[in-house]
Write an enzyme that holds these catalytic residues in place. Structure first.
Site, PDB file in Angstrom:
ATOM      1  N   ARG A 153       0.819  -1.219   0.000  1.00  0.00           N
ATOM      2  CA  ARG A 153       0.000   0.000   0.000  1.00  0.00           C
ATOM      3  C   ARG A 153       0.854   1.272   0.000  1.00  0.00           C
ATOM      4  NH1 ARG A 153      -3.100  -3.554   3.286  1.00  0.00           N
ATOM      5  NH2 ARG A 153      -1.615  -3.087   4.932  1.00  0.00           N
ATOM      6  N   ILE A 154       1.850   1.322   0.905  1.00  0.00           N
ATOM      7  CA  ILE A 154       2.665   2.542   1.000  1.00  0.00           C
ATOM      8  C   ILE A 154       3.610   2.648  -0.200  1.00  0.00           C
ATOM      9  CG2 ILE A 154       4.400   3.733   2.394  1.00  0.00           C
ATOM     10  CD1 ILE A 154       3.074   2.419   4.888  1.00  0.00           C
ATOM     11  N   ASP A 173       9.669  -6.891  -4.763  1.00  0.00           N
ATOM     12  CA  ASP A 173       8.686  -7.387  -3.788  1.00  0.00           C
ATOM     13  C   ASP A 173       8.570  -8.889  -3.987  1.00  0.00           C
ATOM     14  OD1 ASP A 173       6.357  -7.819  -2.134  1.00  0.00           O
ATOM     15  OD2 ASP A 173       5.928  -5.687  -2.342  1.00  0.00           O
ATOM     16  N   SER A 232      10.131   2.808   7.088  1.00  0.00           N
ATOM     17  CA  SER A 232       9.380   1.584   7.405  1.00  0.00           C
ATOM     18  C   SER A 232       9.713   1.097   8.806  1.00  0.00           C
ATOM     19  CB  SER A 232       9.661   0.502   6.365  1.00  0.00           C
ATOM     20  OG  SER A 232       8.792  -0.582   6.580  1.00  0.00           O
ATOM     21  N   ARG A 233      10.844   0.431   8.968  1.00  0.00           N
ATOM     22  CA  ARG A 233      11.270  -0.023  10.298  1.00  0.00           C
ATOM     23  C   ARG A 233      12.793   0.054  10.357  1.00  0.00           C
ATOM     24  NH1 ARG A 233       6.939   0.802  11.630  1.00  0.00           N
ATOM     25  NH2 ARG A 233       5.401  -0.519  12.649  1.00  0.00           N
ATOM     26  N   ASP A 257      13.250   7.891   9.113  1.00  0.00           N
ATOM     27  CA  ASP A 257      12.184   8.182  10.077  1.00  0.00           C
ATOM     28  C   ASP A 257      12.168   7.132  11.177  1.00  0.00           C
ATOM     29  OD1 ASP A 257       9.866   9.668  10.976  1.00  0.00           O
ATOM     30  OD2 ASP A 257       8.656   7.957  10.336  1.00  0.00           O
ATOM     31  N   GLU A 262      15.569   2.671  18.174  1.00  0.00           N
ATOM     32  CA  GLU A 262      14.783   3.875  18.502  1.00  0.00           C
ATOM     33  C   GLU A 262      13.982   3.762  19.803  1.00  0.00           C
ATOM     34  OE1 GLU A 262      12.259   3.887  14.929  1.00  0.00           O
ATOM     35  OE2 GLU A 262      10.518   3.578  16.212  1.00  0.00           O
ATOM     36  N   HIS A 294      10.067   8.820  13.920  1.00  0.00           N
ATOM     37  CA  HIS A 294       8.939   7.925  13.617  1.00  0.00           C
ATOM     38  C   HIS A 294       7.622   8.702  13.528  1.00  0.00           C
ATOM     39  CE1 HIS A 294       7.945   3.406  13.844  1.00  0.00           C
ATOM     40  NE2 HIS A 294       6.995   4.021  13.173  1.00  0.00           N
TER      41      HIS A 294
HETATM   42  N1  LIG Z   1       7.165   5.270   9.802  1.00  0.00           N
HETATM   43  C1  LIG Z   1       5.873   5.067  10.043  1.00  0.00           C
HETATM   44  O1  LIG Z   1       5.237   5.898  10.701  1.00  0.00           O
HETATM   45  C2  LIG Z   1       5.166   3.842   9.484  1.00  0.00           C
HETATM   46  C3  LIG Z   1       3.758   3.830   9.482  1.00  0.00           C
HETATM   47  C4  LIG Z   1       3.082   2.739   8.933  1.00  0.00           C
HETATM   48  C5  LIG Z   1       3.776   1.666   8.409  1.00  0.00           C
HETATM   49  N2  LIG Z   1       5.138   1.684   8.451  1.00  0.00           N
HETATM   50  C6  LIG Z   1       5.877   0.531   7.909  1.00  0.00           C
HETATM   51  O2  LIG Z   1       5.602   0.395   6.534  1.00  0.00           O
HETATM   52  C7  LIG Z   1       5.522  -0.989   6.237  1.00  0.00           C
HETATM   53  C8  LIG Z   1       4.737  -1.191   4.956  1.00  0.00           C
HETATM   54  O3  LIG Z   1       3.378  -0.852   5.184  1.00  0.00           O
HETATM   55  P1  LIG Z   1       2.252  -1.160   4.066  1.00  0.00           P
HETATM   56  O4  LIG Z   1       0.982  -0.662   4.631  1.00  0.00           O
HETATM   57  O5  LIG Z   1       2.702  -0.697   2.740  1.00  0.00           O
HETATM   58  O6  LIG Z   1       2.246  -2.759   4.106  1.00  0.00           O
HETATM   59  P2  LIG Z   1       1.776  -3.761   2.965  1.00  0.00           P
HETATM   60  O7  LIG Z   1       1.528  -5.047   3.636  1.00  0.00           O
HETATM   61  O8  LIG Z   1       0.680  -3.141   2.130  1.00  0.00           O
HETATM   62  O9  LIG Z   1       3.064  -3.868   2.020  1.00  0.00           O
HETATM   63  C9  LIG Z   1       4.219  -4.545   2.425  1.00  0.00           C
HETATM   64  C10 LIG Z   1       4.854  -5.134   1.183  1.00  0.00           C
HETATM   65  O10 LIG Z   1       6.084  -5.750   1.580  1.00  0.00           O
HETATM   66  C11 LIG Z   1       6.196  -6.954   0.829  1.00  0.00           C
HETATM   67  N3  LIG Z   1       7.195  -7.852   1.392  1.00  0.00           N
HETATM   68  C12 LIG Z   1       8.425  -8.048   0.906  1.00  0.00           C
HETATM   69  N4  LIG Z   1       9.100  -8.957   1.599  1.00  0.00           N
HETATM   70  C13 LIG Z   1       8.302  -9.373   2.555  1.00  0.00           C
HETATM   71  C14 LIG Z   1       8.443 -10.337   3.574  1.00  0.00           C
HETATM   72  N5  LIG Z   1       9.561 -11.045   3.732  1.00  0.00           N
HETATM   73  N6  LIG Z   1       7.391 -10.526   4.390  1.00  0.00           N
HETATM   74  C15 LIG Z   1       6.247  -9.829   4.229  1.00  0.00           C
HETATM   75  N7  LIG Z   1       6.070  -8.902   3.253  1.00  0.00           N
HETATM   76  C16 LIG Z   1       7.084  -8.677   2.419  1.00  0.00           C
HETATM   77  C17 LIG Z   1       4.779  -7.485   0.749  1.00  0.00           C
HETATM   78  O11 LIG Z   1       4.650  -8.417  -0.312  1.00  0.00           O
HETATM   79  C18 LIG Z   1       3.984  -6.218   0.537  1.00  0.00           C
HETATM   80  O12 LIG Z   1       3.812  -5.914  -0.830  1.00  0.00           O
HETATM   81  C19 LIG Z   1       4.878  -1.587   7.501  1.00  0.00           C
HETATM   82  O13 LIG Z   1       5.181  -2.961   7.640  1.00  0.00           O
HETATM   83  C20 LIG Z   1       5.499  -0.767   8.600  1.00  0.00           C
HETATM   84  O14 LIG Z   1       6.668  -1.420   9.071  1.00  0.00           O
HETATM   85  C21 LIG Z   1       5.834   2.745   8.955  1.00  0.00           C
END
Ligand SMILES: NC(=O)c1ccc[n+]([C@@H]2O[C@H](COP(=O)([O-])OP(=O)(O)OC[C@H]3O[C@@H](n4cnc5c(N)ncnc54)[C@H](O)[C@@H]3O)[C@@H](O)[C@H]2O)c1
Length: 338
Positions: A153-154, A173, A232-233, A257, A262, A294
């Site tokens: 999604r992001i 991906d 992300s993390r 971020d 952290e 974050h």
């Molecule tokens: N900084 C922030 O404030 C903040 C806020 C929200 C989310 N995040 C991070 O962003 C990440 C992505 O969020 P999203 O909503 O796009 O998630 P999402 O589930 O929609 O997308 C994650 C993508 O990563 C892929 N991927 C690649 N390797 C993977 C593996 N080994 N295991 C699982 N998935 C794998 C998935 O296929 C998927 O397309 C979250 O997991 C979170 O850690 C950060």
């Protein structure tokens, strides 16, 4: 019923109280849940936590012994939760499986543009009436290559903006996202993405397979003038290896971020403390590095959606229902997680 919520930010508190108003009382605490603070939850059936809470087996045991039946985590990522331990204790664990991806994608772009065009350095200078341009030269992003690691999604929202800038799009991906392919993204092996992209952005979750995905080898493969963004993390990047890369004068800009160590730092005022984390301290010395605390998710829309889902998760728990937001339901892990 009274719920206790840990790690509530000042801006978040009125929204949380308003959302629970008429349903339940919520006791908002700014302290984070950890081994030391867990006893505060004694007697609360429902405990709400945020992203850097310590939900290790030990803390979960303390909660369960105090009568807690449900933890309502106010974030998407759940790498801080020992789900097996929660299941063994018969707990229910809810999270927010999705909310505005634009909040994080737009913030990743804010970091990318800020480091590319040296915005922080420029703003510090002009505030001191220093109007020179020395060291402020950036690069057009139009025509350059964005490498998006994780096109969920992001990652997709980030890609749409990159497309708007007229960038070439590389993706990596586990599975291709047809929306990104339609925008012209080419999926390539990760090594090739690291080697060819001018701007690399991370949007995969932190799991065993992705820990230190950006390690010394990945950093060595990157162009000397690449930009790296991590919203992300923190654990996705080997920060010690990143510091060595920056010391060698490589990478044009880095926007972070999140940071692997952290917890206990981010979200707190540590300005008067001695900072014992030498890696973070060194990271802060590089003029081309921008670290934020974050905050990518921190928009009115995203926080509103997080809170609305948290309220729904609590209601589902009390009514004995499960949903896609439940990681563990009364001790049951979904089949896929077993
Ligand atoms: N900084 C922030 O404030 C903040 C806020 C929200 C989310 N995040 C991070 O962003 C990440 C992505 O969020 P999203 O909503 O796009 O998630 P999402 O589930 O929609 O997308 C994650 C993508 O990563 C892929 N991927 C690649 N390797 C993977 C593996 N080994 N295991 C699982 N998935 C794998 C998935 O296929 C998927 O397309 C979250 O997991 C979170 O850690 C950060």
């Amino acid at each position: 019923m009274e719920i206790v919520a840990f790690g509530v930010q000042a801006d978040e508190r009125p929204l949380l109280e308003e959302a629970f108003d008429g349903h339940h009382q919520v006791r908002c605490l700014d302290v984070f849940l950890n081994r030391d603070t867990a006893p505060i939850a004694h007697g609360y059936e429902v405990v709400s936590t945020n992203v850097n809470a310590d939900l290790s087996a030990e803390v979960l045991q303390t909660l369960a012994a105090g009568g807690t039946k449900m933890v309502a985590q106010r974030s998407t990522g759940f790498n801080n939760i020992d789900l097996e331990a929660a299941a063994d204790l018969g707990l229910t664990i809810g999270r927010v499986s999705s909310y505005s991806p634009y909040a994080v994608a737009e913030f990743a772009w804010a970091l990318a543009l800020a480091v590319n065009r040296r915005l922080v350095r420029a703003a510090e200078r002009t505030r001191n009436f220093d109007f020179r341009l020395d060291g402020l030269m950036g690069r057009d992003l139009h025509g350059r290559t964005a490498g998006v690691v994780g096109t969920g999604r992001i990652g997709e929202a980030f890609t749409r903006i990159a497309h708007g800038f007229g960038m070439k799009l590389l993706g990596w991906d586990l599975a291709e996202n047809p929306e990104c392919v339609a925008l012209g993204m080419r999926y390539v092996p990760r090594e090739r993405l690291f080697a060819e992209a001018d701007l690399i952005t991370l949007h995969v979750p932190l799991v065993d397979d992705t820990r230190h995905l950006v390690d010394a080898a990945a950093l060595a493969a990157m162009k000397d003038d690449a930009i790296l963004i991590n919203s992300s993390r923190g654990g996705l990047v080997d920060t010690a290896a990143l510091v060595e890369t920056l010391k060698a004068g490589r990478l044009t800009g880095v926007g972070l971020d999140v940071y692997e160590e952290e917890a206990g730092l981010f979200f707190f005022d540590r300005s008067l403390d001695v900072i014992n984390d030498d890696t973070l301290a060194r990271l802060m010395t590089f003029a081309n590095v921008l670290v934020t605390s974050h905050q990518a998710y921190f928009t009115e829309e995203a926080v509103g959606q997080i809170i609305a889902t948290t309220v729904a998760n609590v209601e589902d728990h009390l009514a004995g229902r499960t949903s896609e937001h439940m990681l563990v339901t009364r001790g049951q892990l979904p089949a896929a997680a077993r």
